[in-house]
Design an enzyme around this catalytic site. Structure first.
Site, PDB file in Angstrom:
ATOM      1  N   GLY A  65      -7.975   3.179  10.705  1.00 51.28           N
ATOM      2  CA  GLY A  65      -8.549   1.907  10.295  1.00 51.28           C
ATOM      3  C   GLY A  65      -8.533   1.642   8.810  1.00 51.28           C
ATOM      4  O   GLY A  65      -9.194   0.710   8.348  1.00 51.28           O
ATOM      5  N   THR A  66      -7.764   2.407   8.038  1.00 45.71           N
ATOM      6  CA  THR A  66      -7.740   2.181   6.587  1.00 45.71           C
ATOM      7  C   THR A  66      -7.177   0.808   6.239  1.00 45.71           C
ATOM      8  O   THR A  66      -7.692   0.136   5.333  1.00 45.71           O
ATOM      9  CB  THR A  66      -6.919   3.268   5.873  1.00 45.71           C
ATOM     10  OG1 THR A  66      -5.653   3.404   6.523  1.00 45.71           O
ATOM     11  CG2 THR A  66      -7.642   4.598   5.885  1.00 45.71           C
ATOM     12  N   GLY A  67      -6.125   0.381   6.943  1.00 42.61           N
ATOM     13  CA  GLY A  67      -5.522  -0.916   6.650  1.00 42.61           C
ATOM     14  C   GLY A  67      -6.460  -2.064   6.963  1.00 42.61           C
ATOM     15  O   GLY A  67      -6.633  -2.996   6.159  1.00 42.61           O
ATOM     16  N   CYS A  68      -7.093  -2.019   8.141  1.00 46.40           N
ATOM     17  CA  CYS A  68      -8.069  -3.045   8.527  1.00 46.40           C
ATOM     18  C   CYS A  68      -9.198  -3.106   7.505  1.00 46.40           C
ATOM     19  O   CYS A  68      -9.606  -4.185   7.046  1.00 46.40           O
ATOM     20  CB  CYS A  68      -8.671  -2.741   9.892  1.00 46.40           C
ATOM     21  SG  CYS A  68      -7.494  -2.434  11.209  1.00 46.40           S
ATOM     22  N   THR A 106      -8.050   8.730   8.462  1.00 41.11           N
ATOM     23  CA  THR A 106      -7.362   7.525   7.983  1.00 41.11           C
ATOM     24  C   THR A 106      -7.313   6.420   9.035  1.00 41.11           C
ATOM     25  O   THR A 106      -6.603   5.437   8.868  1.00 41.11           O
ATOM     26  CB  THR A 106      -5.926   7.886   7.565  1.00 41.11           C
ATOM     27  OG1 THR A 106      -5.256   8.527   8.667  1.00 41.11           O
ATOM     28  CG2 THR A 106      -5.920   8.817   6.367  1.00 41.11           C
ATOM     29  N   LYS A 155       0.842  -1.199   0.000  1.00 41.73           N
ATOM     30  CA  LYS A 155       0.000   0.000   0.000  1.00 41.73           C
ATOM     31  C   LYS A 155       0.878   1.250   0.000  1.00 41.73           C
ATOM     32  O   LYS A 155       1.796   1.370   0.805  1.00 41.73           O
ATOM     33  CB  LYS A 155      -0.916  -0.017   1.223  1.00 41.73           C
ATOM     34  CG  LYS A 155      -1.855  -1.232   1.250  1.00 41.73           C
ATOM     35  CD  LYS A 155      -2.654  -1.316   2.524  1.00 41.73           C
ATOM     36  CE  LYS A 155      -1.787  -1.637   3.725  1.00 41.73           C
ATOM     37  NZ  LYS A 155      -2.575  -1.947   4.935  1.00 41.73           N
TER      38      LYS A 155
END
Length: 535
Positions: free
Chosen positions: A232-235, A230, A184
């Site tokens: 919690g974007t990865g989760c 942003t 990412k």
């Protein structure tokens, strides 16, 4: 409709923006069934992580077993695993149950900078879980940390300056075992010419690189957004990918779809909290204002409908029917005009059957037409008692106003149709219903028909139980009984079930349009009462 089963093994975020709470929102938004195994409880909000309580690995294992041995799973997604023994246990469970698709978000550091995975556990993640992974989703800092802990310190220290560098990092991580690696690029925005941006004003593009088997490389570009939303974007991204795979997408399509979902989630963020705020996980979900199966109840209680409906239901003409005081000439005129209306009402229902796409709806609509024909026969019976033949009924002109109706002799020819600009109330109502059926879809036609179908049943039920309604010596009591009888109740039920079945598939804006049709048709139905003196 549930389209896939996803088990999320991750930590909980009490503030709801990341972790299991975000995962479940994402999966719900994608129409998937979410299950959870909680690896850690965290005390956190948009400003940072305040505390972590690790759940023992054996208890997490019991949660996993409970889900997999009963509901089953299409995709497992992992997030914050919190401890080395939890990582080892998850790998054993994935192997034991033969899980076909595993999406791993290698959660190591939170958006606010908190360490979420002990340093010694990073190697275990690589050794035990990566070889079982379908899609691994590290951001650039996580990718660098993975490489550094797996014998690539020089590569980890090398500065990333281009898209090609990101691709190289992805390939080296893929060599550790994952089938696909999505690196990412949110931490490294680019200028429009795809060189690394050095100032905020130069940031234009975010590039995510997906590296797959056989040297496959896919690039997903998204506009850079200067935002603090942003958390919690990865989760959320990993859960969106898991949802896509669970619904049958291949990995490149699932990844691209997930990237678009996250970009829109950031762009439409609710701007909550004082730090890094959460996304809008439901930006593409349309929420109906009623529970499925309860549209009619919702409709009739709406403020913009309720007054119109009550005016129709308790109109003086109706109440005069109930207490037996309606002038007989008005009732005669009403029965004749209603017969003429029902001819067109039958045509409209026949048109609805033609517009139907499934045999069940066609059959139900045709059954309603059968009830209408029975109703018309009862009207003919009423008129015969008044010395008015069916031929006279058919030759009667559609009503124009309130004067006492006159009936043509049996020899008189039927009147010529009136031009549209001078249509009387009965004609205007029937043509509105038919025009709606011609110019709009099946559901719009059903909504135009609904005030008549539902209204007569509601009127009869109301009069049947009203204190002022006379049963003895009331010439209109048989009329009330007809619309309160089981046969008409069945017609109402058929029409209601058809509406309820199809209305739940509509958008909120479309529902507002349909409600407008219902209101207009109800007003025209009320105008039908207005044609006749009621005292």
């Amino acid at each position: 409709m549930i389209q896939g089963r996803v088990l999320v093994i991750a930590g909980s975020d009490c503030s709801g923006g990341a972790g299991l709470e975000a995962d479940q929102k994402v999966l719900a938004a994608h129409g998937c069934y979410a299950m959870t195994a909680t690896t850690a409880l965290t005390v956190q909000n948009t400003t940072g992580v305040k505390g972590i309580h690790v759940v023992p690995a054996d208890f997490v294992e019991q949660q996993i077993e409970a889900c997999l041995e009963d509901v089953g799973v299409d995709v497992v997604k992992t997030g914050m695993l919190a401890a080395a023994d939890t990582i080892d246990m998850v790998a054993r469970q994935i192997t034991k149950h033969g899980v076909g698709s595993l999406v791993v978000d290698p959660v190591m550091v939170s958006t606010s900078g908190a360490q979420l995975l002990p340093q010694e556990a990073v190697r275990g993640l690589s050794n035990h879980l990566f070889p079982l992974t379908t899609v691994l989703t590290p951001n650039i800092p996580e990718a660098v940390l993975i490489l550094g802990e797996n014998g690539n310190p020089a590569l980890a220290k090398r500065q990333i300056c281009s898209v090609a560098d990101i691709e190289s990092v992805g390939r080296h991580i893929q060599a550790l075992g994952p089938e696909w690696v999505l690196v990412k690029g949110g931490h490294l925005p680019f200028r429009s010419d795809m060189t690394v941006a050095e100032t905020e004003d130069e940031k234009h593009v975010v590039v995510d690189i997906l590296v797959g088997p056989g040297g496959k490389v896919f690039r997903v570009q998204s506009p850079y957004q200067a935002t603090s939303s942003t958390h919690g974007t990865g989760c959320s991204l990993a859960s969106s990918i898991a949802a896509g795979i669970a619904k049958g997408m291949d990995v490149p399509r699932a990844v691209r779809s997930a990237c678009r979902y996250i970009e829109a989630g950031i762009r439409n963020a609710p701007e909550l909290g004082r730090g890094n705020g959460p996304l809008n996980h439901f930006h593409s979900v349309q929420i109906l204002p009623f529970a499925p199966g309860y549209f009619i109840e919702y409709l009739l209680q709406r403020p913009d409908v309720k007054h119109v409906w009550e005016t129709f239901l308790h109109h003086p003409f109706v109440m005069a029917l109930g207490n037996g005081t309606l002038p007989l000439e008005s009732f005669k005129g009403y029965i004749i005009q209603d017969y003429l209306y029902l001819v067109h009402f039958s045509r409209a229902n026949a048109l609805a059957a033609y517009k139907s796409k499934d045999i069940e709806s066609i059959g139900r609509t045709n059954e309603i037409v059968g009830h209408i024909i029975h109703e018309m026969q009862l009207h003919v019976g009423y008129c015969e008692k008044f010395g008015i033949s069916e031929d006279q009924i058919r030759k009667t002109e559609e009503k124009q106003g309130k004067p006492t109706p006159s009936y043509p002799p049996a020899t008189q020819k039927a009147p010529n149709p009136l031009p549209s600009q001078s249509r009387p109330p009965c004609t205007a109502y029937t043509r509105y219903v038919l025009d709606t059926g011609q110019s709009e879809d099946w559901l719009a036609l059903q909504m135009a028909l609904a005030p008549c179908l539902l209204g007569y049943g509601a009127v009869a039920q109301m009069l049947h139980s009203h204190d002022l309604t006379r049963r003895d010596d009331n010439a209109y009591w048989p009329w009330i009984q007809n619309y309160a009888a089981d046969g008409y109740k069945r017609a109402v039920r058929l029409g209601t079930e058809l509406l309820e079945k199809h209305i739940r598939l509509q958008s909120p804006s479309r529902i507002e349009e349909l409600v407008g049709i219902f209101i207009h048709a109800t007003k025209m139905e009320t105008g039908f009462w207005e044609m006749f003196p009621y005292r």
